[in-house]
Design a protein around this motif. Structure first.
Motif: not given
Length: 80
Positions: A3-9, A11-17
């Motif tokens: 779950l933590l890895m999914m959340m980090v992923h 958040l990274e996608k959100l920052k890219i967007c």
């Protein structure tokens, strides 16, 4: 851990967007995460907007709308 890895992923996608659609868009006034938080807070304080979201037939979260908005703002503030 997964779950933590999914959340980090996510958040990274959100920052890219955000970089692509907000920070690198010359027509947008928001230039920082603080600007985004202020804008979202203003939008969420609009009673007409809040009512429209709360009554939407596309709403999939059963929590009170004020709690949902609060959690969104809290998450955005965590990205500042």
């Amino acid at each position: 851990m997964i779950l933590l890895m999914m959340m980090v992923h996510l958040l990274e996608k959100l920052k890219i967007c955000m970089d692509s659609y907000i920070f690198n868009d010359e027509d947008m006034r928001e230039n920082s995460m603080s600007d985004i938080v202020k804008r979202v807070e203003r939008v969420f304080q609009n009673s007409a907007y809040k009512q429209q979201v709360d009554k939407s037939d596309k709403r999939r979260i059963d929590e009170p709308i004020d709690e949902v908005f609060s959690k969104i703002i809290e998450s955005l503030k965590g990205m500042v």
